[in-house]
Write a protein that holds these residues in place. Structure first.
Motif, PDB file in Angstrom:
ATOM      1  N   LYS B 353      42.839  40.861  50.763  1.00  0.00           N
ATOM      2  CA  LYS B 353      41.508  40.469  50.325  1.00  0.00           C
ATOM      3  C   LYS B 353      40.942  41.491  49.344  1.00  0.00           C
ATOM      4  CE  LYS B 353      37.289  38.893  52.606  1.00  0.00           C
ATOM      5  NZ  LYS B 353      36.708  38.908  53.965  1.00  0.00           N
ATOM      6  N   LYS B 354      41.132  42.787  49.689  1.00  0.00           N
ATOM      7  CA  LYS B 354      40.571  43.834  48.841  1.00  0.00           C
ATOM      8  C   LYS B 354      41.268  43.877  47.473  1.00  0.00           C
ATOM      9  CE  LYS B 354      37.634  45.641  51.795  1.00  0.00           C
ATOM     10  NZ  LYS B 354      36.183  45.480  51.594  1.00  0.00           N
ATOM     11  N   VAL B 355      42.569  43.530  47.484  1.00  0.00           N
ATOM     12  CA  VAL B 355      43.282  43.472  46.202  1.00  0.00           C
ATOM     13  C   VAL B 355      42.583  42.491  45.267  1.00  0.00           C
ATOM     14  CG1 VAL B 355      45.411  42.658  45.085  1.00  0.00           C
ATOM     15  CG2 VAL B 355      45.557  44.189  47.041  1.00  0.00           C
ATOM     16  N   LEU B 356      42.184  41.358  45.842  1.00  0.00           N
ATOM     17  CA  LEU B 356      41.474  40.365  45.050  1.00  0.00           C
ATOM     18  C   LEU B 356      40.090  40.860  44.650  1.00  0.00           C
ATOM     19  CD1 LEU B 356      41.847  36.707  46.354  1.00  0.00           C
ATOM     20  CD2 LEU B 356      42.345  37.614  44.096  1.00  0.00           C
ATOM     21  N   VAL B 357      39.392  41.396  45.624  1.00  0.00           N
ATOM     22  CA  VAL B 357      38.006  41.806  45.397  1.00  0.00           C
ATOM     23  C   VAL B 357      37.932  42.867  44.306  1.00  0.00           C
ATOM     24  CG1 VAL B 357      36.022  42.964  46.453  1.00  0.00           C
ATOM     25  CG2 VAL B 357      37.200  41.155  47.691  1.00  0.00           C
ATOM     26  N   HIS B 358      38.843  43.796  44.329  1.00  0.00           N
ATOM     27  CA  HIS B 358      38.825  44.875  43.328  1.00  0.00           C
ATOM     28  C   HIS B 358      39.749  44.586  42.159  1.00  0.00           C
ATOM     29  CE1 HIS B 358      36.244  47.262  45.855  1.00  0.00           C
ATOM     30  NE2 HIS B 358      37.051  47.004  46.884  1.00  0.00           N
ATOM     31  N   SER B 360      42.993  44.436  41.823  1.00  0.00           N
ATOM     32  CA  SER B 360      43.961  45.521  41.619  1.00  0.00           C
ATOM     33  C   SER B 360      45.276  44.986  41.047  1.00  0.00           C
ATOM     34  CB  SER B 360      44.242  46.199  42.968  1.00  0.00           C
ATOM     35  OG  SER B 360      45.365  47.038  42.844  1.00  0.00           O
ATOM     36  N   ASN B 361      45.614  45.481  39.896  1.00  0.00           N
ATOM     37  CA  ASN B 361      46.875  45.078  39.273  1.00  0.00           C
ATOM     38  C   ASN B 361      48.063  45.615  40.040  1.00  0.00           C
ATOM     39  OD1 ASN B 361      45.585  43.715  37.230  1.00  0.00           O
ATOM     40  ND2 ASN B 361      45.491  45.504  35.906  1.00  0.00           N
ATOM     41  N   ILE B 362      47.931  46.863  40.512  1.00  0.00           N
ATOM     42  CA  ILE B 362      49.038  47.480  41.260  1.00  0.00           C
ATOM     43  C   ILE B 362      49.272  46.700  42.547  1.00  0.00           C
ATOM     44  CG2 ILE B 362      49.793  49.590  42.411  1.00  0.00           C
ATOM     45  CD1 ILE B 362      47.947  51.082  40.342  1.00  0.00           C
ATOM     46  N   GLY B 363      48.176  46.364  43.214  1.00  0.00           N
ATOM     47  CA  GLY B 363      48.288  45.557  44.423  1.00  0.00           C
ATOM     48  C   GLY B 363      49.019  44.258  44.161  1.00  0.00           C
ATOM     49  N   MET B 364      48.672  43.586  43.078  1.00  0.00           N
ATOM     50  CA  MET B 364      49.326  42.321  42.740  1.00  0.00           C
ATOM     51  C   MET B 364      50.807  42.519  42.463  1.00  0.00           C
ATOM     52  SD  MET B 364      47.379  39.765  43.110  1.00  0.00           S
ATOM     53  CE  MET B 364      48.433  38.489  42.469  1.00  0.00           C
ATOM     54  N   ALA B 365      51.121  43.599  41.725  1.00  0.00           N
ATOM     55  CA  ALA B 365      52.529  43.886  41.409  1.00  0.00           C
ATOM     56  C   ALA B 365      53.324  44.078  42.683  1.00  0.00           C
ATOM     57  CB  ALA B 365      52.624  45.119  40.526  1.00  0.00           C
ATOM     58  N   SER B 420      53.807  40.537  35.827  1.00  0.00           N
ATOM     59  CA  SER B 420      52.945  39.986  34.781  1.00  0.00           C
ATOM     60  C   SER B 420      52.258  38.725  35.243  1.00  0.00           C
ATOM     61  CB  SER B 420      53.767  39.674  33.533  1.00  0.00           C
ATOM     62  OG  SER B 420      54.204  40.850  32.940  1.00  0.00           O
ATOM     63  N   ILE B 421      53.040  37.816  35.847  1.00  0.00           N
ATOM     64  CA  ILE B 421      52.442  36.561  36.296  1.00  0.00           C
ATOM     65  C   ILE B 421      51.375  36.837  37.337  1.00  0.00           C
ATOM     66  CG2 ILE B 421      52.927  34.437  37.569  1.00  0.00           C
ATOM     67  CD1 ILE B 421      55.637  34.402  36.081  1.00  0.00           C
ATOM     68  N   GLY B 422      51.660  37.793  38.208  1.00  0.00           N
ATOM     69  CA  GLY B 422      50.675  38.165  39.227  1.00  0.00           C
ATOM     70  C   GLY B 422      49.364  38.600  38.608  1.00  0.00           C
ATOM     71  N   MET B 423      49.435  39.228  37.455  1.00  0.00           N
ATOM     72  CA  MET B 423      48.221  39.710  36.798  1.00  0.00           C
ATOM     73  C   MET B 423      47.658  38.688  35.809  1.00  0.00           C
ATOM     74  SD  MET B 423      49.085  43.683  36.111  1.00  0.00           S
ATOM     75  CE  MET B 423      50.660  43.465  35.379  1.00  0.00           C
ATOM     76  N   GLY B 424      48.331  37.544  35.718  1.00  0.00           N
ATOM     77  CA  GLY B 424      47.809  36.500  34.834  1.00  0.00           C
ATOM     78  C   GLY B 424      48.304  36.572  33.407  1.00  0.00           C
ATOM     79  N   TYR B 425      49.505  37.108  33.212  1.00  0.00           N
ATOM     80  CA  TYR B 425      50.096  37.115  31.868  1.00  0.00           C
ATOM     81  C   TYR B 425      51.390  36.301  31.884  1.00  0.00           C
ATOM     82  CZ  TYR B 425      46.750  40.759  30.753  1.00  0.00           C
ATOM     83  OH  TYR B 425      45.601  41.448  30.553  1.00  0.00           O
ATOM     84  N   GLU B 426      52.019  36.234  30.726  1.00  0.00           N
ATOM     85  CA  GLU B 426      53.274  35.481  30.544  1.00  0.00           C
ATOM     86  C   GLU B 426      53.124  34.019  30.933  1.00  0.00           C
ATOM     87  OE1 GLU B 426      56.997  37.139  31.698  1.00  0.00           O
ATOM     88  OE2 GLU B 426      56.458  39.139  30.969  1.00  0.00           O
ATOM     89  N   ILE B 427      51.911  33.550  30.888  1.00  0.00           N
ATOM     90  CA  ILE B 427      51.642  32.153  31.194  1.00  0.00           C
ATOM     91  C   ILE B 427      50.388  31.800  30.400  1.00  0.00           C
ATOM     92  CG2 ILE B 427      50.270  32.766  33.221  1.00  0.00           C
ATOM     93  CD1 ILE B 427      51.396  30.300  34.576  1.00  0.00           C
ATOM     94  N   SER B 428      50.434  30.689  29.704  1.00  0.00           N
ATOM     95  CA  SER B 428      49.249  30.375  28.913  1.00  0.00           C
ATOM     96  C   SER B 428      48.958  28.885  28.965  1.00  0.00           C
ATOM     97  CB  SER B 428      49.429  30.833  27.459  1.00  0.00           C
ATOM     98  OG  SER B 428      50.534  30.191  26.891  1.00  0.00           O
TER      99      SER B 428
END
Lengths: 361, 581
Positions: B353-358, B360-365, B420-428
């Protein structure tokens, strides 16, 4: 000179008519291209003046001297002049309208094939014997060969229509002479065969030929363009015409409106009335020439005058046929009306000779 | 000398000559040249475009041009008529300089001339004509000297408010963009055709016209857009784009449970009444015709997928998992390739939850690494194709929809691509697709078809994307984003907002790198958080001043949400008051 042989007044009126027509049809183009609306008509006028002088010169010549001797002399003179000029054109012709038919003499542009029309008649006339027939011998070989050589030069220019015209004129002279009819038909057959071969082997002529009969193809080849514009001009002119100088087609729609298609502009501006006047002048001149021919006793003179008559008549009919889109587009001018110095000069010379012969009667 | 031959020759020649004369008269009298036959088309009246409450967004105004045709008038008649006409024009302020000369020229050339262009009071014209008639009673045909031409002019009363969405029709009646283009078939109606036969002869023209089919007017179109809400969005967006010196921006406001789009606006917009003043780029609908990499706004959707028991068992990711977030800097390595991932906030241990709230890119990775070990990549690929509508149109009747892009999962680089996908890249995809995907959270798992034409049934692409458990987890997380996370600035005193911020670096196709100064700042959210009514996306392209999504897009979002709240509150109060009476 008896009145029934005298066509000079009508000729004078025809020349005036021609000048007016040339001026009206070329003024806009001349002004646009050469800066003065008069440049084309001035050229034509100068040709008429020189032609007029030659007219009276040959008239006097034929009136006073023995025509038989003059025929021979002129046949040789014109023959040599024609062959030399045709040779020069063949070697380095001024390319004008995609046809190498012209050569430059000082400020003038000269068309040797026009001179050859007269030359050919002369050469044929001197080949006739006293009975009015032709027998192949040493005397007649040279003139006949010269005719052939001249025609070959003209077809090589390429100027098919002038060659065909000369051919028709010569054959017509043969027809009315005492040359055996069977031989004449053999010649006609050979000539027609030759024409077919010449038309079929040339893409340019074939296209023009097809264009005449196929409307859609004609547009594609764009050789039909002139005749379409010509028809429109004639239609717009109607019975009474738009009024002198008011043609719309001459303003860059109908290319070269002052030369082969000048009749379309005449019809557009002055309608059938203007054409009637022109035909009246032509008929008066032609009928008087015919009278001279009819009344002339000596066979060579007679055939010569008929020759001139036939040439004059053929050119008028062919030109009218082209303008009204009855015949495929050719390059033949309307005698003494279309702009063109060489044609006017040669016709004036011929008419001068005929007039001189008329004086003798 | 054979005289018979000569006569035969002459006979043949006269025959040819006769033919020529016949042909000549044939050409002169040829009816095809004097008879004109044309087939002409007349457009019907184009249908109006209305907003959800019936206000006119686009309409066709009927206007009349008045012409003068003076053929047949005598010179003195014409002159007096001319002075009358000029006076009339001057009185009605329709006179332009040099017009008198133009009318005279037209008369001399027997042509007709345009006197008055566009709308003019018919009463005035009637007065003018009756005065003329009194003066010229003797001239019978004076009425025929003036004639009308009818035409329609397209007009957009709200000017640039609806800009790219409604689009415009140009002066040649071609629909160029927007709804006008997309629904052209309905609006245009059918053109009528008539044959115009005329015989032109000396002395006059006779003719008649015959209808093949009469024109039919086009149908009106009612949109789901609401002008009041559209106005709120446009004002706030305009203020925001100018304040943050952004290149452009767009706002899409949608009803959470139905997919009806209530406001759709872009700024800078254009005034369709004077469309020719703008470049073609201005007519582009940013949220539909351009594709973007979304950045962090994709994170809740990815997390939702990983948590869902619908796609795999709980071993992939559980809400209680905790990840070490490396104090804000994390080196990702595989073979020779290296990549540093940074967080804006430095954190040590964060749960999902906190990964989302803050955000966090590292958390997503790290979450994605865990997924790679346990899960199946194809599942994620298929899920993304579906929820982002990557391979299909979303069914909005607007032109130039651009399909989104994603690399096939077989070509993914396990470590880098997944991070990347986790952070919202490589997809458009077009921005509206991210709004639709995000809307699955407030709408309890429904992937709706967006609606812009009123009166249509609610449609789904998929009505059960996430299970209930996942949705409630995501909803609390998104509310927390606003309360304590990256979206703090969006938190409103009046209305509970939930949403997700996004700050995506833009890919620069020239340098083939992610730009360091060009961003897409976005905020997607819904309100009220406890009972969602509206889902809204605010996207700001290349803001110049500040670039964090929470700050740039968030502040616009907050302003719009509050204004809508007060507007609807007022409406409720009025309704209550009316009931009481």
């Amino acid at each position: 000179m008896k009145d029934k042989y005298n066509f000079s007044p009508y000729l004078f009126m025809l020349l005036l008519y021609g000048l007016l027509a040339v001026f009206s049809s070329s003024a806009v183009y001349s002004f646009d291209q050469m800066g003065s609306p008069y440049s084309m008509v001035v050229k034509q006028l100068s040709a008429f003046i020189i032609g007029g002088i030659l007219f009276y010169f040959f008239k006097a010549l034929f009136k006073r001297s023995n025509p038989q001797g003059v025929f021979l002399l002129l046949a040789y003179l014109f023959g040599i002049a024609s062959i030399i000029t045709l040779l020069i054109v063949a070697l380095r012709g001024v390319n004008y309208n995609n046809a190498g038919r012209w050569m430059r003499i000082g400020p003038m542009v000269f068309q040797p094939s026009e001179l050859f029309k007269l030359t050919a008649i002369f050469l044929l006339i001197v080949s006739f014997n006293k009975e009015g027939s032709i027998s192949l011998d040493k005397k007649t070989l040279l003139p006949l060969i010269t005719i052939m050589v001249g025609l070959v030069f003209i077809i090589a220019q390429p100027d098919f229509s002038t060659m065909a015209l000369i051919g028709f004129v010569l054959i017509s002279i043969l027809l009315i002479s005492k040359f055996p009819l069977k031989k004449t038909f053999v010649i006609i057959f050979i000539v027609l065969l030759g024409f077919i071969v010449i038309i079929a082997t040339s893409k340019y002529r074939m296209n023009r030929f097809k264009a005449h009969f196929d409307h859609a193809k004609g547009l594609e080849y764009s050789s039909k363009y002139q005749s379409i514009q010509s028809r429109k001009a004639i239609h717009d002119g109607g019975l009474f015409g738009r009024g002198l100088g008011k043609s719309k087609r001459k303003i860059f729609y109908l290319p070269q409106a002052w030369s082969d298609y000048i009749l379309a502009i005449i019809l557009e501006e002055s309608g059938v009335i203007g054409l009637g006047l022109l035909l009246f002048l032509y008929i008066m001149i032609l009928s008087r020439i015919f009278r001279i021919a009819w009344d002339t006793k000596k066979i060579k003179e007679k055939l010569f005058v008929y020759g001139v008559f036939i040439l004059f008549l053929y050119e008028i009919i062919l030109n009218m046929g082209v303008v009204t889109d009855l015949f495929p587009s050719t390059g033949l001018p309307l005698p003494l009306v279309s702009a063109g110095g060489s044609s006017a000069l040669v016709f004036l010379i011929m008419l001068g000779m005929v007039s001189g012969l008329g004086e003798r009667l | 000398m054979k005289k018979s031959n000569l006569f035969v020759l002459l006979l043949v020649l006269s025959g040819i000559f006769l033919l020529i004369l016949l042909k000549l008269f044939g050409i002169i009298l040829n009816s095809s040249q004097s008879f004109s036959k044309r087939t002409l088309t007349v457009e019907g009246k184009r249908g109006d475009v209305l907003d959800s409450r019936g206000k006119l967004i686009a309409t066709s105004l009927l206007s009349y041009d008045i012409y003068f045709y003076g053929k047949g008038l005598k010179k003195d008649e014409f002159n007096s008529l001319l002075s009358e006409t000029v006076n009339f024009l001057k009185e009605n302020r329709q006179y332009e300089k040099g017009m008198k000369q133009k009318i005279t020229n037209a008369y001399n050339n027997r042509r007709s001339i345009l006197l008055v262009k566009g709308i003019l009071s018919l009463e005035l014209y009637e007065k003018f004509m009756s005065e003329l008639e009194k003066k010229y009673k003797k001239i019978r045909d004076i009425k025929g000297k003036f004639y009308y031409n009818k035409k329609y002019t397209r007009y957009y009363p709200f000017r640039d408010l609806y800009g790219q969405v409604v689009g415009f029709v140009n002066k040649e009646h071609h629909a160029i963009c927007g709804i006008e283009r997309g629904e052209n078939g309905t609006l245009r109606g059918t053109a009528g055709k008539y044959i115009d036969n005329h015989l032109h002869l000396r002395g006059g023209t006779w003719g008649r016209t015959k209808w093949l089919n009469e024109p039919e007017n086009g149908q009106d179109i009612k949109l789901t857009l609401n002008t009041v809400l559209q106005d709120f969005c446009y004002e706030a967006l305009k203020k925001g784009v100018e304040k943050f010196r952004a290149k452009r921006g767009t706002v899409v406001l949608m009803e959470t449970s139905t997919g009806k789009i209530r406001a759709w606006t872009g700024y800078p917009s254009f005034n369709p009444n004077i469309y020719s003043k703008y470049g073609y780029e201005r007519f582009k609908n940013m949220s539909l015709e351009d594709i973007f990499e979304p950045g962090s706004i994709l994170k809740p959707i990815i997390i939702g997928f990983l948590l869902s028991s619908k796609y795999h068992d709980n071993s992939v990711l559980s809400p209680h998992d905790v990840f070490y977030c490396e104090n804000g800097k994390y080196l990702l390595k595989k073979g020779n390739k290296k990549r540093i991932i940074r967080d804006v906030e430095k954190n040590r241990y964060l749960n999902v939850k906190k990964v989302l709230v803050h955000s966090s890119n590292i958390g997503m990775a790290k979450i994605m690494q865990k997924y790679y070990k346990k899960g199946n990549l194809k599942d994620l690929y298929v899920f993304l194709l579906g929820i982002l509508n990557l391979k299909r149109s979303i069914g909005v009747p607007l032109p130039n929809y651009t399909n989104g892009r994603i690399l096939n999962y077989k070509k993914w680089n396990e470590i880098f691509s997944l991070a990347s996908i986790g952070m919202g890249y490589e997809i458009s995809a077009p921005l509206i697709n991210f709004l639709l995907a995000f809307n699955t959270i407030p709408s309890k798992g429904k992937l709706l078809k967006p609606q812009i034409l009123a009166g249509k049934k609610v449609q789904y692409f998929n009505d059960n994307v996430f299970p209930k458990k996942t949705i409630s987890f995501l909803q609390t997380a998104l509310r927390d984003v606003v309360i304590e996370g990256t979206g703090k600035k969006v938190n409103s005193k009046y209305i509970a907002i939930a949403g997700k911020t996004g700050t995506a670096k833009k890919y620069d196709p020239q340098t083939k790198k992610y730009s360091t100064d060009k961003y897409l700042a976005s905020f997607i959210g819904y309100f009220p958080a406890d009972d969602p009514k509206y889902t809204m996306g605010v996207f700001i392209d290349e803001p110049g001043k500040k670039y964090y999504g929470g700050e740039v897009a968030g502040s616009i979002f907050k302003e719009i949400a509050e204004r809508i709240y007060f507007y609807e509150l007022n409406k409720k109060l009025i309704k209550v008051a009316v009931k009481d009476e």
